[in-house]
Design a protein around this motif. Sequence first.
Motif, PDB file in Angstrom:
ATOM      1  N   ARG A 100       0.842  -1.204   0.000  1.00 33.32           N
ATOM      2  CA  ARG A 100       0.000   0.000   0.000  1.00 33.32           C
ATOM      3  C   ARG A 100       0.874   1.250   0.000  1.00 33.32           C
ATOM      4  N   VAL A 101       0.277   2.384  -0.367  1.00 31.81           N
ATOM      5  CA  VAL A 101       0.950   3.678  -0.275  1.00 31.81           C
ATOM      6  C   VAL A 101       1.095   4.035   1.204  1.00 31.81           C
ATOM      7  N   PRO A 102       2.279   4.453   1.662  1.00 36.14           N
ATOM      8  CA  PRO A 102       2.480   4.722   3.091  1.00 36.14           C
ATOM      9  C   PRO A 102       1.798   5.995   3.559  1.00 36.14           C
ATOM     10  N   ALA A 103       1.474   6.046   4.852  1.00 31.60           N
ATOM     11  CA  ALA A 103       0.896   7.238   5.467  1.00 31.60           C
ATOM     12  C   ALA A 103       1.987   8.259   5.761  1.00 31.60           C
ATOM     13  N   VAL A 104       1.583   9.485   5.993  1.00 31.65           N
ATOM     14  CA  VAL A 104       2.536  10.576   6.182  1.00 31.65           C
ATOM     15  C   VAL A 104       3.476  10.323   7.354  1.00 31.65           C
ATOM     16  N   ASP A 105       2.967   9.795   8.467  1.00 31.80           N
ATOM     17  CA  ASP A 105       3.834   9.591   9.625  1.00 31.80           C
ATOM     18  C   ASP A 105       4.854   8.491   9.384  1.00 31.80           C
ATOM     19  N   GLU A 106       4.508   7.520   8.568  1.00 35.43           N
ATOM     20  CA  GLU A 106       5.439   6.441   8.248  1.00 35.43           C
ATOM     21  C   GLU A 106       6.603   6.947   7.400  1.00 35.43           C
TER      22      GLU A 106
END
Length: 236
Positions: A100-106
């Motif tokens: 999946r596309v990563p989240a901003v905090d990751e």
Amino acid sequence: TGTVLFRAGINETVLNIQHGYAQEIGGLVWAKANVGEPGTFASAPDDPGMLYQYNSRTGWENPYPDTSSPRPSDMPADDGTTTGPAVWAAENDPCPEGWRVPAVDEVAALVGSESARNYGWLEASSGGFSIPGAVLGLPEETAKSATPSNMLGGIFLPCSGNFHYKSDRTYQNPGHATMNTATGKTDDNDGTLRYRYVVKIMSGAGTVLPPGSDWSWGELYAAYSVRCVAETSGNQ
């Protein structure tokens, strides 16, 4: 690469598999290469892959490093009124199955900050990567020692540039190593979701604009590269 065929009676499902594309960093499993065609990884870590607009599974050919290349005429452009979702929808995710596309905090945790860099910039070289970029997930000096055959536990993010959000603008910033996140950013003026967070690492000085900083955002209709994390990693 390979394929696995699952058959049950008259029903058949084909699963495409690419091996050797994973690296665990800080408890997250990161892909070692950008997304190429939707649902596949690029051929190598220094292949910039395709460019993707926020919340879109449609990939656009990356003309790196040709800044004279026009934005594709059929690529959707911002008309000044559109808004987006807070997160990248699963059905629009261009990552291969299981990613999946990563989240901003990751992404922010992966690259660190300008004062506490968790990346190192590398120029193209005969014994190294074919194009410039940054090795992420390692202290700066360690990252600068990484090679294609020994990444030292980091991942290489190649220069990939981006397409501007207006239809009459060309490909730009070929000296920037960039990455999409799955997190939208609200407009400070009216609170609508007209932007998304991205990471931008500049060539030369190696300045990083980590997600969450004032300038680490892009318009929804600009197109950037995608790097994936495994679905079993961290929070969705």
